[in-house]
Scaffold this active site. Structure first.
Site: not given
Ligand code: GCU
Length: 421
Positions: A261, A265, A352, A402
């Site tokens: 998540s 990134k 998402w 997720h």
């Molecule tokens: C939120 C955010 C995402 C991210 C996620 C996470 O949902 O919008 O961009 O990847 O948190 O890191 O859990």
């Protein structure tokens, strides 16, 4: 006769259910606007990139610069080496299958300090182990029930025993499902992990964490092109790597960077910045990670820059609802990792994060892998769930939500076995 009607009815309802599902996914995909991706193999001044040398000398540096100044933010300077403290070591951990080592990296300047508390497991009786390196979200002690895992760098008997500390002790091992530690060890790999908040607490405040140590005197916030938290966390991964290069338990040529998540990134950006990581894995990284921004599907730049502004450089705000003016898109981030193997994983119920956008992005990066004579995934279509692809670019679509599951870890270990030898 009645039975005949019943069967016909059943067939009809099955048909309409399938039709609904199909039309739903077609509908969803039709929300994606028409877009043109910036060209990977054409420089900003129009030079056609035809080989590895031109990629490395011309195109790669300019793409890296765009990501640094426009998206994640530049890291202002570096710090002197940290003090390395060995907090704890044991040769017989996890039913005698693992060596456990806990260390602390302490970074200081005149005004402030941060401590990174790192937990290391490697397979027992093995030096130079390949390892997975990844941040966890809330503390090393949540990853396993092992009672010797320190809590925020401290042993249980060093606590005052106030209620928040008692709660922490009770939560030991609560996140084991996201970390297949036993499987990793049995497969001959180690795990190196730390809480990402040790490096930079995940809040919109740059007065703490590593940011404050690296600002110039009197500086209280980042300049428009300077680092947000993702760059800070990426910086932290490289500092852990500096340490791993000195530890004989670990094979520093086989460090696999992993992140889920927001930390997925981070792993892509850290892997682009630091070529010492031999494989890079991003699990469900979505917007600002593997997913293409121009698809505007699921989370958009306008969502992420509003809800999580501190993750990015301030400059990134300019592209909210204005994606087509970005000089890059996220397939170029994946390409920066070439020729090292990279793995992008999505989950079918994680719209998402735009699973299809993550796949197309990984596929688009193939052109750069091909410059190195490596197989990308140019010839693959968006795969069905649980049908992994393990070329130099790896991809799978988990049947699920997720999360990080044992299925994901099984794929990562297979991929590492294939590509690290
Ligand atoms: C939120 C955010 C995402 C991210 C996620 C996470 O949902 O919008 O961009 O990847 O948190 O890191 O859990």
């Amino acid at each position: 006769m009645r039975i005949k009607f019943l069967i016909l009815g059943l067939i009809f309802s099955l048909f309409s259910l399938t039709a609904q599902r199909t039309s739903k996914s077609i509908d969803e995909e039709s929300k994606v606007p028409k877009y043109n991706l910036p060209k990977l193999l054409k420089s900003d001044s129009g030079i056609k990139i035809q080989n590895q040398i031109e990629w490395e000398l011309i195109r790669r540096p300019e793409i890296l610069e765009h990501f640094a100044s426009q998206i994640y933010g530049k890291i202002p300077r570096t710090l002197p080496s940290p003090e390395v403290r060995i907090l704890e070591e044991a040769t017989l951990a996890i039913e005698d299958k693992a060596i456990r080592k806990q260390i602390q990296l302490a970074f200081k300047n005149e005004a402030d300090s941060i401590c990174m508390n790192i937990l290391i497991y490697t397979p027992n009786k093995k030096l130079m182990a390949p390892v997975f390196l990844g941040y966890n979200f809330a503390g090393n002690y949540l990853l396993h029930h092992d009672p010797f895992i320190l809590i925020d760098g401290k042993k249980e008997n060093e606590f005052n025993g106030d209620s928040s500390e008692k709660i922490k002790i009770k939560k030991r091992g609560k996140r084991t499902s996201m970390w297949a530690i036993e499987k990793i060890i049995q497969s001959g790999y180690g795990l190196v992990t730390l809480n990402y908040n040790d490096v930079d607490p995940d809040k919109n405040d740059f007065s703490d964490g590593i940011h404050s140590l690296l600002f110039n005197s009197n500086q209280i916030k980042a300049k428009d092109d300077q680092w947000g938290s993702i760059s800070a966390w990426a910086w932290g991964m490289s500092r852990v790597m500096d340490y791993l290069e000195t530890d004989t338990l670990i094979n520093e040529k086989k460090v696999i960077l992993f992140g889920h998540s927001r930390l997925g990134k981070t792993s892509l950006w850290a892997g682009a910045l630091d070529q010492r990581f031999s494989i890079v894995i991003s699990n469900n990284s979505g917007c600002g990670g593997a997913a293409l921004s121009r698809r505007r599907f699921g989370e958009k730049l306008s969502d992420i820059t509003k809800n999580w502004p501190h993750w990015f450089a301030k400059n990134f705000q300019k592209y909210s609802d204005n994606e087509s003016s970005l000089p890059v898109d996220q397939h170029m981030l994946i390409a920066l990792i070439a020729p090292r193997p990279v793995y992008v994983a999505s989950a079918s119920e994680d719209s998402w994060a735009d699973p299809q956008g993550e796949f197309i992005s990984a596929r688009q990066a193939s052109k750069v892998y091909e410059l190195y004579g490596r197989n990308g995934i140019e010839l693959y279509d968006y795969p069905k769930v649980n049908t992994p692809i393990h070329e130099s670019i790896g991809y799978h679509l988990l049947d699920g939500k997720h999360d990080v599951t044992i299925y994901d870890w099984t794929q990562y270990i297979k991929f590492a076995n294939m590509h690290l030898n």
